[in-house]
Design a protein around this motif. Sequence first.
Motif, PDB file in Angstrom:
ATOM      1  N   GLN A  94      33.749  39.808  32.347  1.00  9.63           N
ATOM      2  CA  GLN A  94      32.399  39.837  32.888  1.00  9.63           C
ATOM      3  C   GLN A  94      31.358  39.624  31.789  1.00  9.63           C
ATOM      4  O   GLN A  94      30.347  38.954  31.998  1.00  9.63           O
ATOM      5  CB  GLN A  94      32.159  41.166  33.614  1.00  9.63           C
ATOM      6  CG  GLN A  94      32.864  41.241  34.946  1.00  9.63           C
ATOM      7  CD  GLN A  94      32.668  42.594  35.636  1.00  9.63           C
ATOM      8  OE1 GLN A  94      32.231  43.568  35.016  1.00  9.63           O
ATOM      9  NE2 GLN A  94      33.028  42.642  36.912  1.00  9.63           N
ATOM     10  N   GLN A  95      31.596  40.158  30.598  1.00 16.24           N
ATOM     11  CA  GLN A  95      30.667  39.953  29.482  1.00 16.24           C
ATOM     12  C   GLN A  95      30.616  38.477  29.086  1.00 16.24           C
ATOM     13  O   GLN A  95      29.548  37.931  28.840  1.00 16.24           O
ATOM     14  CB  GLN A  95      31.076  40.818  28.286  1.00 16.24           C
ATOM     15  CG  GLN A  95      30.732  42.273  28.428  1.00 16.24           C
ATOM     16  CD  GLN A  95      31.238  43.074  27.225  1.00 16.24           C
ATOM     17  OE1 GLN A  95      31.968  42.564  26.379  1.00 16.24           O
ATOM     18  NE2 GLN A  95      30.845  44.345  27.189  1.00 16.24           N
ATOM     19  N   LYS A  96      31.751  37.819  29.008  1.00 15.06           N
ATOM     20  CA  LYS A  96      31.780  36.394  28.685  1.00 15.06           C
ATOM     21  C   LYS A  96      31.056  35.592  29.755  1.00 15.06           C
ATOM     22  O   LYS A  96      30.324  34.652  29.466  1.00 15.06           O
ATOM     23  CB  LYS A  96      33.219  35.899  28.533  1.00 15.06           C
ATOM     24  CG  LYS A  96      33.887  36.346  27.264  1.00 15.06           C
ATOM     25  CD  LYS A  96      35.271  35.776  27.168  1.00 15.06           C
ATOM     26  CE  LYS A  96      35.987  36.290  25.935  1.00 15.06           C
ATOM     27  NZ  LYS A  96      37.344  35.766  25.815  1.00 15.06           N
ATOM     28  N   HIS A  97      31.260  35.957  30.994  1.00 14.56           N
ATOM     29  CA  HIS A  97      30.606  35.256  32.089  1.00 14.56           C
ATOM     30  C   HIS A  97      29.088  35.451  32.011  1.00 14.56           C
ATOM     31  O   HIS A  97      28.313  34.519  32.223  1.00 14.56           O
ATOM     32  CB  HIS A  97      31.174  35.747  33.423  1.00 14.56           C
ATOM     33  CG  HIS A  97      30.635  34.995  34.603  1.00 14.56           C
ATOM     34  ND1 HIS A  97      30.891  33.653  34.797  1.00 14.56           N
ATOM     35  CD2 HIS A  97      29.845  35.385  35.651  1.00 14.56           C
ATOM     36  CE1 HIS A  97      30.289  33.254  35.899  1.00 14.56           C
ATOM     37  NE2 HIS A  97      29.651  34.302  36.444  1.00 14.56           N
ATOM     38  N   GLU A  98      28.626  36.660  31.696  1.00 16.76           N
ATOM     39  CA  GLU A  98      27.204  36.946  31.554  1.00 16.76           C
ATOM     40  C   GLU A  98      26.621  36.209  30.354  1.00 16.76           C
ATOM     41  O   GLU A  98      25.502  35.714  30.396  1.00 16.76           O
ATOM     42  CB  GLU A  98      26.972  38.453  31.437  1.00 16.76           C
ATOM     43  CG  GLU A  98      27.168  39.196  32.742  1.00 16.76           C
ATOM     44  CD  GLU A  98      27.086  40.707  32.560  1.00 16.76           C
ATOM     45  OE1 GLU A  98      26.757  41.146  31.435  1.00 16.76           O
ATOM     46  OE2 GLU A  98      27.344  41.424  33.532  1.00 16.76           O
TER      47      GLU A  98
END
Length: 192
Positions: A16-20
């Motif tokens: 989720q952090q990479k996606h954000e």
Amino acid sequence: MSGRSIFREKAVERYQQKHEQGVLLHVAYPPALIFFWIFLLALFGAAGFALSIQVPVVIQGQGIIVEQKVAGQSAKTAVAELFFSPHQRAGLHPGQAVVVNIGSTPTRVTGIVEQVDATLISPDQARSRYKLQGGLAQVIVEPSFTVTISIGSAASSSVYAGSLCSAQIQTGSQSVLSLLPGFNQLLRKSEG
């Protein structure tokens, strides 16, 4: 077992952090897009400005200064008899302003197109009618028509008679962009 996820919580958080972070990079992209649009508008503005600039269309001719009697008077005046090729006739008409350069060390005078002769004369006829010798006799190699330029008192007929001259006659104007190779055909297609 069915209530438990097969993914570890830390792995899901990293995903989720990479996606954000990817979304944040897309958010940072619009300033570059704004500069692109500004550049594109400036380019179109410069093209529109260049399209509005007009440059003169000038044809050049060579000829000779001759003396001509003034109707009803004993005085003579100087006129320039210029020779032009047949394809240049369309842009010439009486009343146009002309800049005439007389002699090898040019004396610049202004004049007006007095007459545009409709009949073509051969190089031999031109040589015999105007007693052409030297450089101008060699320049006239094709049938041509004559244009009489009234230069009047600006040039003394006795001093300049028989002198070679060249002249520039402005026949119109065109867009500065039409001088670019290939752009002239594009402008003709859009006008036609």
